[in-house]
Each structure stands twice: as structure tokens, then as C-alpha cells.
Enzyme design. Structure first.
Site, mmCIF file in Angstrom:
data_model
loop_
_atom_site.group_PDB
_atom_site.id
_atom_site.type_symbol
_atom_site.label_atom_id
_atom_site.label_comp_id
_atom_site.label_asym_id
_atom_site.label_seq_id
_atom_site.Cartn_x
_atom_site.Cartn_y
_atom_site.Cartn_z
ATOM 1 N N HIS A 106 -27.421 -31.191 -7.191
ATOM 2 C CA HIS A 106 -26.447 -30.800 -8.226
ATOM 3 C C HIS A 106 -26.902 -29.542 -8.956
ATOM 4 O O HIS A 106 -27.683 -29.602 -9.905
ATOM 5 C CB HIS A 106 -26.279 -31.960 -9.217
ATOM 6 C CG HIS A 106 -25.202 -31.755 -10.223
ATOM 7 N ND1 HIS A 106 -24.502 -32.815 -10.787
ATOM 8 C CD2 HIS A 106 -24.691 -30.652 -10.806
ATOM 9 C CE1 HIS A 106 -23.622 -32.349 -11.639
ATOM 10 N NE2 HIS A 106 -23.724 -31.032 -11.681
ATOM 11 N N HIS B 271 -25.379 -37.164 -13.187
ATOM 12 C CA HIS B 271 -26.075 -37.131 -14.490
ATOM 13 C C HIS B 271 -25.789 -38.311 -15.429
ATOM 14 O O HIS B 271 -25.235 -38.128 -16.518
ATOM 15 C CB HIS B 271 -25.816 -35.811 -15.230
ATOM 16 C CG HIS B 271 -24.405 -35.270 -15.155
ATOM 17 N ND1 HIS B 271 -23.297 -36.000 -15.501
ATOM 18 C CD2 HIS B 271 -23.945 -34.063 -14.749
ATOM 19 C CE1 HIS B 271 -22.221 -35.262 -15.340
ATOM 20 N NE2 HIS B 271 -22.578 -34.087 -14.865
ATOM 21 N N HIS C 61 -26.744 -20.292 -18.383
ATOM 22 C CA HIS C 61 -25.915 -19.419 -19.232
ATOM 23 C C HIS C 61 -26.888 -18.447 -19.886
ATOM 24 O O HIS C 61 -28.038 -18.816 -20.142
ATOM 25 C CB HIS C 61 -25.200 -20.229 -20.327
ATOM 26 C CG HIS C 61 -24.250 -21.262 -19.807
ATOM 27 N ND1 HIS C 61 -23.034 -20.960 -19.248
ATOM 28 C CD2 HIS C 61 -24.353 -22.618 -19.764
ATOM 29 C CE1 HIS C 61 -22.403 -22.067 -18.894
ATOM 30 N NE2 HIS C 61 -23.183 -23.098 -19.191
ATOM 31 N N ASP D 207 -28.796 -30.489 -12.430
ATOM 32 C CA ASP D 207 -27.568 -29.954 -13.019
ATOM 33 C C ASP D 207 -27.850 -28.540 -13.565
ATOM 34 O O ASP D 207 -27.362 -28.168 -14.633
ATOM 35 C CB ASP D 207 -27.003 -30.876 -14.100
ATOM 36 C CG ASP D 207 -25.571 -30.532 -14.475
ATOM 37 O OD1 ASP D 207 -24.994 -29.629 -13.850
ATOM 38 O OD2 ASP D 207 -25.027 -31.163 -15.395
ATOM 39 N N HIS E 198 -18.181 -36.478 -12.031
ATOM 40 C CA HIS E 198 -18.615 -36.171 -13.399
ATOM 41 C C HIS E 198 -17.886 -37.153 -14.310
ATOM 42 O O HIS E 198 -16.662 -37.105 -14.423
ATOM 43 C CB HIS E 198 -18.260 -34.732 -13.771
ATOM 44 C CG HIS E 198 -18.628 -34.367 -15.179
ATOM 45 N ND1 HIS E 198 -19.555 -33.392 -15.476
ATOM 46 C CD2 HIS E 198 -18.206 -34.854 -16.380
ATOM 47 C CE1 HIS E 198 -19.684 -33.301 -16.793
ATOM 48 N NE2 HIS E 198 -18.869 -34.168 -17.368
ATOM 49 N N ARG F 268 -23.316 -20.213 -9.628
ATOM 50 C CA ARG F 268 -22.446 -19.263 -10.347
ATOM 51 C C ARG F 268 -21.805 -18.147 -9.551
ATOM 52 O O ARG F 268 -21.212 -17.248 -10.154
ATOM 53 C CB ARG F 268 -23.208 -18.632 -11.526
ATOM 54 C CG ARG F 268 -23.876 -19.595 -12.499
ATOM 55 C CD ARG F 268 -22.888 -20.488 -13.175
ATOM 56 N NE ARG F 268 -23.428 -21.148 -14.372
ATOM 57 C CZ ARG F 268 -22.933 -22.266 -14.872
ATOM 58 N NH1 ARG F 268 -21.904 -22.871 -14.291
ATOM 59 N NH2 ARG F 268 -23.436 -22.791 -15.961
HETATM 60 O O1 DOR Z 1 -23.321 -28.921 -19.348
HETATM 61 C C1 DOR Z 1 -22.718 -28.717 -18.305
HETATM 62 N N1 DOR Z 1 -22.681 -27.487 -17.755
HETATM 63 N N2 DOR Z 1 -22.060 -29.720 -17.721
HETATM 64 C C2 DOR Z 1 -21.224 -29.510 -16.682
HETATM 65 O O2 DOR Z 1 -20.600 -30.437 -16.232
HETATM 66 C C3 DOR Z 1 -21.025 -28.163 -16.131
HETATM 67 C C4 DOR Z 1 -22.171 -27.313 -16.438
HETATM 68 C C5 DOR Z 1 -21.873 -25.857 -16.208
HETATM 69 O O3 DOR Z 1 -21.335 -25.525 -15.131
HETATM 70 O O4 DOR Z 1 -22.164 -25.048 -17.077
HETATM 71 ZN ZN ZN Z 2 -22.953 -30.001 -13.212
#
Ligand code: DOR
Ligand code: ZN
Length: 391
Positions: free
Chosen positions: A60, A220, A289, A285, A176, A64
């Protein structure tokens, strides 16, 4: 016979557990595992305080590309994976153009050629009619029961239709699980998406899985009750390093904003039980960012995790008394079996790809050492036991 290459050391197999062995390799495949010396012009002996694991698989991640290359791309994301000892990643479909068509899947496959690890792709579910066509290129499907980054979501009726078609493809589906009906208006992210919303969504997903016979995985899991619900239905599930290590009391602020949110200390402690039993898949996960985005007035949810995967496994072994065999299950074996992909064992016929962890010494995690393009880690400043060994 002679092998191309022999690796000698303390191997961890999820089925046979820990043993000192010689691993004979030809053509990139393990041909023999033996307690006795094997012949080869190329023998590598790995020190006894090192564990040789089947290469880690992270089921997972969010790399991007295409669309959000300022956060990560397949090259930097795969370098972060290698930095953490992860050799295979399963990439999510929540992009600016959701990955719900064969064309978009093909495009991602082409873009991922620059990756330094194996990348497999999830198909999102948009147009129900395209589910079958996506089966050939997708490792599995992703269903969002609530909106997160990217805003993808399926309502209950469409989710059921989708699951029936997915079941017929034979491919698995990752859910999810958050129930938007139970979200609140709280200013505090952890209360806005409360534990009940996860539990409710897991119970509904379990029901859907039972009804449609789809091969379902719960992403998660973050709460004690959520774990109880997946166990009750005997479901494959993921647990993240951040939900195991951090909790809402110990870690606050926008860098730690994530969906599902960090929970209580008691929740984190409860999740360790699934890890110790080797029931779950350890999934980062990995959701990079930029720091600027995370410190903005409207921070997005998610944090990176690939760079620190191996260090975190060492912490599980040392601080949480997870056995090496259970660690091998949650870091590769369970994911390989669930998603029908190569790897997960050190045994004849399996790929000769390994992750080596050294139990001596310690590693201080620093933002500056991360390979992820976003350049930060929630573990900045944390000291983990041992070291990842790079040959
Ligand atoms: O916190 C998260 N960020 N949860 C998600 O389900 C998606 C992920 C993201 O893609 O930023
Ligand atoms: Zn995710």
C-alpha cells in the site's frame, strides 16, 4: 553442482523460521537451501548478528505519478523503498486522474519503468463496466468507502455491484474503511473521523466480502475494535508503522494528520497483537506531501513511510518482541500470497531477493537521509535499533 551465487547466513523463512543456511542461487532463483556448504565461485557470508529476510513487499503506497510529481515520482518513491529494504510496492490509484481505465493503467505501467523496485498497480473503481477490462493490468482493486486524498469513493450499492464483478476476475480488493455517516464537525481531525467510523465501515465491508465472495483486504486498521471486527470475519488486513508507533497523545500537528487518524495509545498496543501473530501485512500507506503543503492552512492527510520500513521492522523485533518468523510474514509472505505475487519465502523456487537487517548498533532517523521527494519523515529524530545492511 555449482551455483552462480551462494548466500550464507542466518535466514528467516516465515514457514521454517530462523536457521543458519547456505542459499544456492541460479538465474535469480533460489535453487537450494541447505545446512551444508554449497559450491559457488561467488559465496557471500553474512555476519551472525544479521537476519536475511525475503525481500520486503509493501502492499500500500502512493507514488503520485502521474499528476502529483511534485510530491513523489516512481524514481524517488522507489529509491525511498530501497532505502527501507522494500523491493516490491503496490501503488494506489488515487491520482488527479483516478486510475480506473486500462489506458490509465497502461500509462502508469510505462511511467513505472524508471522505478528501481517492482511496482504493481491497483485499479480504482469508477465505471463498473471497466472492472473486467482492468483485471489484466491490475494487481488488485481499491475501493474507498469514504473520501480521502483524491476524493475517490463508492457508495454501498455500487460497491456491491463492483465486488461481484471483481470476484469473477479472481483479483483481490483492498478496502479503505471509514464511514462518512459517522464523521463529525470537530476541529480536531482525530475526532472528525472517529474510531466508530472505521469500525462501522469494516463491518460493512466484511458483510460485502461475505456476500460477494470477493477476496478482500482491509487497509490500515487503526483501532482495537476494528481489529476485532477483521478477526471476527478472519479477514486479511494491513497495519501501518505510524498507527503502531504514534498515537494521538504522543504526536500532534499537521505532519501527523492522516486518514484514518492516529488513535489512542491503547489502540496502538492492541494492533501489536496482530503483528506478533503474523496475521496482518505491514503496509506503510506511504503518502508523501510536501512540507509546505503539510504546514499550509489546509494540510492534506498522509505521511511518508517507505524510507523507514526496515528500521521500523527492527524496532518491532527489539521493542515489541515480534519473532523473526512473524516479521517475515507481515513484511512479505502474507502480501505475496494474498496478491499472488512473487516472493515471501527463502525456499526453493522463490526469487533470490533479500532484505538484510543487522541487529547491532542503532540508527538515528533524519529528514536529510530520506530519499522520498517530500524530504521528511514522521520519525525524524527517532533512534531505532540496528541497521539496514546494504551489500
Ligand atoms: O492519509 C491518507 N493519505 N489516507 C489516504 O487514504 C490517502 C492518502 C494519500 O493519498 O494522501
Ligand atoms: Zn492509502
Amino acid at each position: 553442482m555449482d551455483y552462480d551465487r551462494v548466500i550464507h547466513g542466518r535466514i528467516v523463512d516465515p514457514v521454517t523460521s530462523v536457521q543458519e543456511a547456505y542459499v544456492g542461487i541460479n538465474g535469480g532463483i533460489i535453487r537450494k537451501v541447505s545446512g551444508k556448504e554449497l559450491r559457488s565461485p561467488d559465496i557471500t557470508t553474512i555476519l551472525q548478528d544479521h537476519y536475511i529476510f525475503p525481500a520486503f513487499i509493501d502492499p500500500h503506497v502512493h507514488l503520485r505519478e502521474p499528476g502529483w510529481e511534485h510530491k513523489e515520482d516512481f524514481l524517488t518513491g522507489s529509491e525511498a523503498a530501497l532505502n527501507g529494504g522494500v523491493h516490491t510496492v503496490l501503488d494506489m490509484p488515487n491520482l488527479p486522474e483516478p486510475v480506473t481505465t486500462p489506458e490509465r493503467l497502461l500509462r502508469k505501467v510505462a511511467l513505472a519503468r524508471k522505478a528501481k523496485v517492482d511496482v504493481r498497480h491497483f485499479a480504482g473503481v469508477g465505471n463498473i463496466d471497466l472492472i473486467r477490462e482492468n483485471a489484466r493490468l491490475a494487481v488488485g482493486y481499491k475501493i474507498y468507502t469514504a473520501k480521502s486524498t483524491g476524493g475517490m469513493m463508492l457508495d454501498r450499492e455500487n460497491a456491491e455491484k463492483a465486488c461481484r464483478i471483481i470476484a469473477a476476475t479472481g483479483k483481490p480488493v483492498t478496502f479503505h474503511c471509514e464511514d462518512e455517516a459517522l464523521f463529525t464537525q470537530s476541529e480536531f481531525h482525530g475526532d472528525a473521523r472517529p474510531p466508530e467510523s472505521e469500525v462501522s465501515a469494516i463491518v460493512k465491508a466484511a458483510d460485502l466480502i461475505r456476500k460477494t465472495h470477493v477476496n478482500g483486504n482491509i487497509a490500515h486498521v487503526s483501532t482495537k475494535e476494528g481489529l476485532a471486527a477483521v478477526r471476527e470475519s478472519n479477514l486479511m488486513h494491513e497495519i501501518t508503522p505510524h498507527h503502531l508507533y504514534f498515537n494521538r497523545e504522543s504526536a500532534a500537528g499537521p505532519l501527523f494528520k492522516v486518514n484514518p487518524p492516529l488513535r489512542s495509545r491503547a489502540d496502538s498496543a492492541a494492533l501489536v497483537d496482530s503483528v506478533r501473530r503474523g496475521e496482518c501485512m505491514l503496509a506503510t500507506d506511504h503518502a508523501p506531501h510536501t512540507m509546505a503543503e503539510k504546514l499550509s492552512s489546509d494540510p492534506p492527510s498522509g505521511m511518508p513511510g517507505l524510507d523507514t520500513y526496515g528500521n521500523f521492522v527492527l524496532w518491532l523485533l527489539r521493542a515489541k518482541y515480534v519473532s523473526p518468523a512473524a516479521a517475515a510474514k507481515i513484511t512479505s509472505y502474507n502480501a505475496a500470497r494474498f496478491f499472488s505475487i512473487a516472493g515471501g519465502r527463502i525456499a526453493e523456487g522463490f526469487p533470490a531477493k533479500f532484505t538484510i537487517l543487522g541487529t547491532e548498533g542503532e540508527t538515528v532517523i533524519r529528514n536529510g537521509d530520506m530519499k522520498t521527494k517530500c524530504g521528511w519523515t514522521p520519525f525524524d529524530g527517532v533512534t531505532f535499533p540496528g541497521k539496514i545492511i546494504r551489500l
